[in-house]
Design a protein around this motif. Structure first.
Motif, PDB file in Angstrom:
ATOM      1  N   THR B  72      72.934  -3.058 -42.529  1.00  0.00           N
ATOM      2  CA  THR B  72      73.392  -2.638 -43.851  1.00  0.00           C
ATOM      3  C   THR B  72      72.709  -1.329 -44.267  1.00  0.00           C
ATOM      4  O   THR B  72      73.362  -0.398 -44.737  1.00  0.00           O
ATOM      5  N   ASN B  75      74.146   1.697 -42.886  1.00  0.00           N
ATOM      6  CA  ASN B  75      75.520   2.019 -43.245  1.00  0.00           C
ATOM      7  C   ASN B  75      76.546   1.554 -42.199  1.00  0.00           C
ATOM      8  O   ASN B  75      77.620   2.122 -42.081  1.00  0.00           O
ATOM      9  N   ILE B  77      77.504  -1.915 -41.732  1.00  0.00           N
ATOM     10  CA  ILE B  77      78.294  -3.071 -42.179  1.00  0.00           C
ATOM     11  C   ILE B  77      78.300  -3.191 -43.698  1.00  0.00           C
ATOM     12  O   ILE B  77      77.457  -2.618 -44.388  1.00  0.00           O
ATOM     13  N   ASP B  78      79.279  -3.909 -44.183  1.00  0.00           N
ATOM     14  CA  ASP B  78      79.374  -4.249 -45.601  1.00  0.00           C
ATOM     15  C   ASP B  78      79.308  -5.763 -45.707  1.00  0.00           C
ATOM     16  O   ASP B  78      79.943  -6.460 -44.925  1.00  0.00           O
ATOM     17  N   ARG B  79      78.575  -6.263 -46.675  1.00  0.00           N
ATOM     18  CA  ARG B  79      78.486  -7.709 -46.820  1.00  0.00           C
ATOM     19  C   ARG B  79      78.924  -8.105 -48.217  1.00  0.00           C
ATOM     20  O   ARG B  79      78.562  -7.473 -49.201  1.00  0.00           O
ATOM     21  N   ARG B  80      79.725  -9.175 -48.282  1.00  0.00           N
ATOM     22  CA  ARG B  80      80.136  -9.661 -49.596  1.00  0.00           C
ATOM     23  C   ARG B  80      79.991 -11.178 -49.655  1.00  0.00           C
ATOM     24  O   ARG B  80      80.512 -11.879 -48.797  1.00  0.00           O
ATOM     25  N   THR B  85      81.038 -10.576 -43.530  1.00  0.00           N
ATOM     26  CA  THR B  85      80.466  -9.290 -43.134  1.00  0.00           C
ATOM     27  C   THR B  85      81.497  -8.447 -42.398  1.00  0.00           C
ATOM     28  O   THR B  85      82.074  -8.886 -41.408  1.00  0.00           O
ATOM     29  N   THR B  86      81.735  -7.237 -42.898  1.00  0.00           N
ATOM     30  CA  THR B  86      82.731  -6.343 -42.317  1.00  0.00           C
ATOM     31  C   THR B  86      82.047  -5.172 -41.630  1.00  0.00           C
ATOM     32  O   THR B  86      81.051  -4.660 -42.131  1.00  0.00           O
ATOM     33  N   LYS B  88      81.726  -1.462 -40.983  1.00  0.00           N
ATOM     34  CA  LYS B  88      82.118  -0.269 -41.736  1.00  0.00           C
ATOM     35  C   LYS B  88      82.121   0.980 -40.856  1.00  0.00           C
ATOM     36  O   LYS B  88      82.992   1.830 -40.952  1.00  0.00           O
TER      37      LYS B  88
END
Lengths: 265, 265
Positions: B72, B75, B77-80, B85-86, B88
């Motif tokens: 993260t 820069n 992956i994106d985590r929600r 986890t997406t 990026k």
DNA sequence: TAGTGGTCTAGACCACTGC
DNA sequence: CAGTGGTCTAGACCACTAG
């Protein structure tokens, strides 16, 4: 004792507190930040060790470490294993940032443009050049001068002069056209790492021979960029001067508020 | 199954491995990065959930989360929460940043300069202004036009037009000179938070009345800035156009390589 | 409602620092 | 050598997302 400096924390650990909407580690971080700002922990002083903070806030080490991590991320403290935690800044620094994913993005030229090299020669730094590239008068640099063109138009986009240290000249000598930025080539083939780039932007006018090459009237307005590329040791190994006639180029940047923004509780 | 995409990890968890000099979370992060680069997890795809990564690597959730935190921070992956986890980015982009400690630093004017307001009026957006401030033709804005001066010289530094939403007009109406940037005033007095600023820089020439006011010859080169200030919801509440004659102003920025640099193992 | 990531506890061992 | 921060485990509850 250091601990006396901390604010009372009765509400901090109280789960009934309204502020509990925010995670405990964050409230602890804010409390510590407040103490730092108050001067309870001046810049240069030490924060209490983790264990003591755990006792004080009645939290686990994990939680306290999350709080300290927040402070670290915001450039407020320095931590060293064995040594302890030092206060580095009292204010959560830089609030706006401009971020480039790569340096060539800084150039802002479309992909379909290329350089047409017209001049390649060694030059001696004169006073004007010295101001531009920041190298003492008399020093020798290798210069490549040329026009940047696009296939979509006959009009050149700009004139560019690229100055590099003589040792890198063999990398680019003899090229007549090029897509790749010179600094990138130096980075790739010589392992030089760009640590820092300085850019100056100002207005100028285009005179004489240059006006003819760029196909504008004598004295036309231009946007001029002077760029310096520095490696990790601070050595300036490349500088460029680019001159853009009116309406053929524009530079844009977007600044974002940094995460460090919303601090105050 | 997604897990099949992960590399074998026999050595990863093996404490006898030479690579064990590096922490487990870091080795896991590098392994995930390798999988992302390989295309096992293309940009836009999802990474397996934490629990599954724990099983796969035989590590605790804490350790896996440290690995994901590393990704993260770089820069990648994106985590929600709730969503997953997406991926990026596939490359830990060598990024360069330009940091400002405050937005007024973006203006780059010395402290001893001030605005002399010469025009204050409501205006309707025409096509040219629309391009500048990004507001539809016909909309109404409040305009303040004037010269920026310094006590050290008779020559004005620039002409500036400031456009603000009519609701903020009362804040500045009637002022004849000012030291404080308008956006700062709006921020301070109306609680508007600037989240984003866009800057365009280009060359232009100074014609007619403006040339007279700036005391330059007709058609002289200028450096023009168009700035837009956006609040947190993306609303553009102020835009400015500033025109600087040659040699009276220069813009400089310095980019630094971001920490994200040294990644590869 | 099942599954995700976010927070948190209570332990543990280790590498490193400074005395 | 005692004390620091760095890493790690094995649990737990919760807020949020998406089907």
């Amino acid at each position: 004792m250091a601990m006396n400096k901390l604010h009372t924390n009765a509400t901090l650990a109280d789960p009934e507190d309204l502020a509990s909407a925010e995670p405990l580690y964050y409230r602890i971080a804010q409390d510590l930040l407040r103490s730092i700002r108050n001067g309870d922990y001046p810049v240069g002083s030490m924060l209490p060790p983790e264990v003591r903070l755990c006792e004080h806030y009645g939290a686990s080490r994990f939680t306290v470490r999350e709080a300290l991590r927040w402070l670290t991320d915001h450039n407020l403290i320095d931590r060293r294993r064995g040594a302890g935690t030092t206060v580095k800044n009292a204010e959560p620094a830089p609030s706006f940032i401009y971020r480039l994913s790569s340096l060539s993005e800084m150039l802002k030229y479309p992909e379909d443009t290329y350089r047409e090299n017209l001049v390649s020669t060694m030059v001696q730094v004169d006073p004007r050049l010295s101001d531009y590239i920041g190298s003492p008068v008399g020093h020798e640099w290798y210069r490549i001068g040329g026009l940047r063109r696009s296939d979509r138009s006959d009009l050149p986009i700009c004139w560019s002069d690229i100055y590099i240290l003589p040792e890198f000249a063999p990398l680019v000598a003899g090229e007549t056209t090029s897509n790749e930025p010179v600094f990138q080539r130096i980075e790739r083939e010589r392992g030089v790492v760009i640590a820092n780039a300085q850019i100056r932007i100002f207005a100028s006018s285009i005179e004489g021979e240059l006006a003819r090459l760029l196909r504008v009237a004598d004295g036309s307005p231009a946007l001029t960029f002077v760029r310096r590329y520095l490696d990790e040791s601070g050595r300036n190994f490349e500088s460029t001067v680019t001159i853009h006639p009116e309406k053929r180029f524009e530079y844009a940047l977007e600044l974002h508020r940094d995460g460090a923004g919303g601090l105050q509780t």
